[in-house]
Design an enzyme around this catalytic site. Structure first.
Site, short mmCIF file in Angstrom:
data_model
loop_
_atom_site.label_atom_id
_atom_site.label_comp_id
_atom_site.label_asym_id
_atom_site.label_seq_id
_atom_site.Cartn_x
_atom_site.Cartn_y
_atom_site.Cartn_z
N GLU A 141 -10.71 -6.77 -4.37
CA GLU A 141 -10.55 -7.81 -3.33
C GLU A 141 -11.79 -7.80 -2.44
O GLU A 141 -12.00 -6.86 -1.67
CB GLU A 141 -9.29 -7.50 -2.52
CG GLU A 141 -9.00 -8.56 -1.47
CD GLU A 141 -7.70 -8.30 -0.73
OE1 GLU A 141 -6.72 -7.81 -1.35
OE2 GLU A 141 -7.65 -8.58 0.47
N HIS A 183 -11.23 -13.67 4.02
CA HIS A 183 -12.39 -12.84 3.64
C HIS A 183 -13.54 -13.74 3.18
O HIS A 183 -14.70 -13.44 3.44
CB HIS A 183 -12.02 -11.89 2.51
CG HIS A 183 -10.96 -10.89 2.88
ND1 HIS A 183 -10.50 -9.94 2.01
CD2 HIS A 183 -10.28 -10.69 4.04
CE1 HIS A 183 -9.59 -9.19 2.61
NE2 HIS A 183 -9.43 -9.65 3.84
N ASP A 228 -4.87 -13.79 -2.09
CA ASP A 228 -4.22 -13.43 -0.84
C ASP A 228 -4.28 -14.67 0.05
O ASP A 228 -5.34 -15.02 0.58
CB ASP A 228 -4.90 -12.22 -0.19
CG ASP A 228 -4.32 -10.91 -0.70
OD1 ASP A 228 -3.51 -10.94 -1.65
OD2 ASP A 228 -4.64 -9.85 -0.13
N HIS A 233 0.90 -1.15 0.00
CA HIS A 233 0.00 0.00 0.00
C HIS A 233 0.93 1.20 0.00
O HIS A 233 1.97 1.19 0.67
CB HIS A 233 -0.83 0.13 1.28
CG HIS A 233 -1.74 -1.02 1.59
ND1 HIS A 233 -1.33 -2.13 2.28
CD2 HIS A 233 -3.06 -1.19 1.33
CE1 HIS A 233 -2.36 -2.94 2.43
NE2 HIS A 233 -3.42 -2.40 1.85
N ASP A 287 -5.99 -13.29 9.68
CA ASP A 287 -4.83 -13.24 8.76
C ASP A 287 -3.71 -14.19 9.17
O ASP A 287 -2.54 -13.79 9.28
CB ASP A 287 -4.26 -11.81 8.71
CG ASP A 287 -5.02 -10.92 7.72
OD1 ASP A 287 -5.85 -11.43 6.96
OD2 ASP A 287 -4.75 -9.71 7.72
N ASP A 337 -0.99 -12.65 2.53
CA ASP A 337 -1.54 -11.54 3.31
C ASP A 337 -1.79 -12.09 4.72
O ASP A 337 -2.93 -12.28 5.14
CB ASP A 337 -2.82 -11.01 2.65
CG ASP A 337 -3.21 -9.66 3.22
OD1 ASP A 337 -2.57 -9.24 4.19
OD2 ASP A 337 -4.14 -9.03 2.67
N GLU A 357 -9.21 -13.58 -1.04
CA GLU A 357 -8.47 -13.87 0.19
C GLU A 357 -9.25 -14.87 1.03
O GLU A 357 -10.45 -14.68 1.28
CB GLU A 357 -8.23 -12.57 0.96
CG GLU A 357 -7.53 -12.80 2.29
CD GLU A 357 -6.99 -11.51 2.90
OE1 GLU A 357 -6.56 -10.61 2.14
OE2 GLU A 357 -7.00 -11.42 4.14
N ASP A 384 -10.94 -11.17 11.06
CA ASP A 384 -9.93 -11.43 10.05
C ASP A 384 -8.57 -11.65 10.73
O ASP A 384 -7.83 -10.69 10.96
CB ASP A 384 -9.89 -10.19 9.13
CG ASP A 384 -9.17 -10.43 7.83
OD1 ASP A 384 -8.90 -11.61 7.53
OD2 ASP A 384 -8.89 -9.45 7.12
N ASP A 422 2.04 2.18 3.53
CA ASP A 422 2.95 1.40 4.38
C ASP A 422 4.39 1.48 3.89
O ASP A 422 5.31 1.21 4.64
CB ASP A 422 2.49 -0.05 4.62
CG ASP A 422 2.08 -0.80 3.39
OD1 ASP A 422 0.93 -1.25 3.34
OD2 ASP A 422 2.91 -0.96 2.48
#
Ligand code: XUL
Ligand code: CO
Length: 437
Positions: free
Chosen positions: A232, A271, A296, A101, A309, A339, A268, A307, A104
């Site tokens: 996404e 998700h 992802d 991103h 991750d 991700d 993802e 989430d 970041d």
């Protein structure tokens, strides 16, 4: 050149009996499976946000991650200092691709212009690091969800000023993606949704979102960016409801606004489960519209409803994903982007390596098992047979759209009572186990 991970060797394939945890047991990049090397099939990517910026905090506690290279400031210099650390990580992991991103990789400045100048300086450094190490950008994206100005949306905000800020950010992120040779550009709409419908004009917000995406497509044409656009899907978190809630909702939106030819989906796993689906379901829906683009790769926790991750470790999940990736003929611009973040307890830099080794090995196993499943063709044969009653003139006319109710009515009157074959779910689950174990 200083080493940021002095105790970690370059991770290599050492086979299933390797004694070191810093070795691949299954991911053998040059091994050919189903006509391509594992490296070509899997196209692993690491996300800058989790590897470099995730301090492993949670809503109840501060970050725990040990990051001796990071002075924790929001300075441009600190942003530049992180880059060689990340590229050393990619090289030691033998991961070819990465994703970012804008926010970041580079900090917000005092003005929008200063923010863009910071970004340009970081992109210069990334371009140099890519050239030196041969690493590539899988996709870029703009963070339109973290800053308080985006609290009510980026492309779906009620404020024209915020909408314009978001557009300026995406324009810059798209240009940087193009400059870095990025193969794709992703839109994840964390704040593109609502918290309550009492203050929301849903139709107007969706129209604005579509206009925004059309402007992105037009800008890509203007600058010559030929990479793939992705949406996404995710149903919620941070917004109560996000418009891009799952594959079906995204495809409907893209079709309604004439965007389907320009977009594919970046799916993802966590998700999908938040949306109440399996990852296979989401992939099948996307595949049905030729819109499966990238993945992802993570997984959620059955006991926690958000989430999480987590790194993918589930061989069944990796197998299902790779069966569908092989069925679509493999990735083109997409890949497997981890991700995923370490658990808060796994604060040591070496845990970054354990986590990615596990993810890469599980997908290597998934790939090999998937290739064997497709080569044997037993599931495909079963599914083909299950629908074989349609392989007659009448069935073919239904599939060609030339049948009508009168013909079916006449046919049905001639049948005593339809006989069903067993769906044999348990037999098929046993068969899958035979491939996996
Ligand atoms: C958030 C998420 C994002 C996107 C990119 O859940 O998955 O990191 O992948 O914005
Ligand atoms: Co994601």
């Amino acid at each position: 050149m200083s080493e940021y991970f002095p105790n970690i060797p370059k991770i290599k394939y050492e086979g299933p009996n390797a004694s070191s945890p810093f070795a691949f047991r299954h991911y053998n990049p040059d091994e050919v499976v189903a006509g391509k090397t594992m490296r070509e099939h899997l196209r692993f990517a690491a996300p800058y946000w989790h590897v470099m910026r995730n301090e492993l905090s949670d809503p109840f506690g501060a970050g725990t991650a040990v990051m001796p290279w990071d002075d924790k400031s929001d300075s441009l210099q600190n942003a530049l200092n992180r880059i060689p650390v990340f590229f050393e990580f990619l090289e030691k992991m033998d991961i070819d691709y990465y994703c970012w991103h804008d926010r970041d990789i580079s900090p917000e400045g005092a003005t929008l212009q200063e923010t863009h100048d910071n970004f340009d300086a970081v992109v210069d450094a990334l371009e140099k690091a890519q050239k030196e190490t041969g690493r590539k950008l899988l996709w870029g994206t703009a963070c339109l969800f973290a800053h308080p100005r985006y609290a009510q949306g980026g492309a779906t905000t009620p404020s024209l000023d915020v909408y314009s800020y978001a557009a300026s950010q995406v324009k810059k992120a798209l240009e940087a993606t193009h400059r870095l040779g990025g193969e794709g550009y992703t839109f994840w709409g964390g704040r593109e949704g609502y918290s309550t419908l009492l203050n929301t004009d849903m139709k107007r917000e969706l129209d604005h979102l579509a206009a925004f995406l059309h402007m992105a497509v037009d800008h890509a044409k203007k600058i010559g960016f030929k990479g793939q656009f992705y949406i996404e899907p995710k149903p919620r978190e941070p917004s109560t409801h996000q418009y891009d809630s799952d594959s079906a909702a995204c495809l409907n939106f893209l079709r309604e606004y004439d965007l389907l030819e320009h977009f594919k989906l970046n799916l993802e796993t966590n998700h999908a489960t938040l949306a109440g689906h399996t990852m296979q379901h989401e992939m099948e829906v996307a595949l049905g519209s030729d819109a499966l683009g990238s993945i992802d790769a993570n997984q959620g926790d059955e006991l926690i409803g958000w989430d999480t991750d987590q790194f993918p470790t589930d061989i069944y999940l990796a197998t299902h994903i790779m069966v569908l990736v092989l069925k679509m003929g493999g990735f083109t611009t997409g890949g497997l982007n981890f991700d995923a973040k370490r658990r808060r307890e796994s604060h040591d830099p070496s845990d970054l390596f354990h986590a990615h080794v596990g993810g890469m090995d599980v997908f290597a196993r998934g790939l090999k098992i998937a290739a064997k499943i497709l080569e044997d063709g037993r599931f495909d044969e079963f599914v083909g047979n299950r629908y074989s009653s349609f392989n007659v003139e009448l069935g073919k006319s239904i599939e060609a759209g030339t049948c009508d109710f009168d013909k079916l009515h006449e046919y049905a009157l001639g049948i005593d009572s339809p006989l069903l074959e067993s769906g044999r779910q348990e037999m098929l689950e046993n068969l899958l186990n035979d491939y996996i174990v």
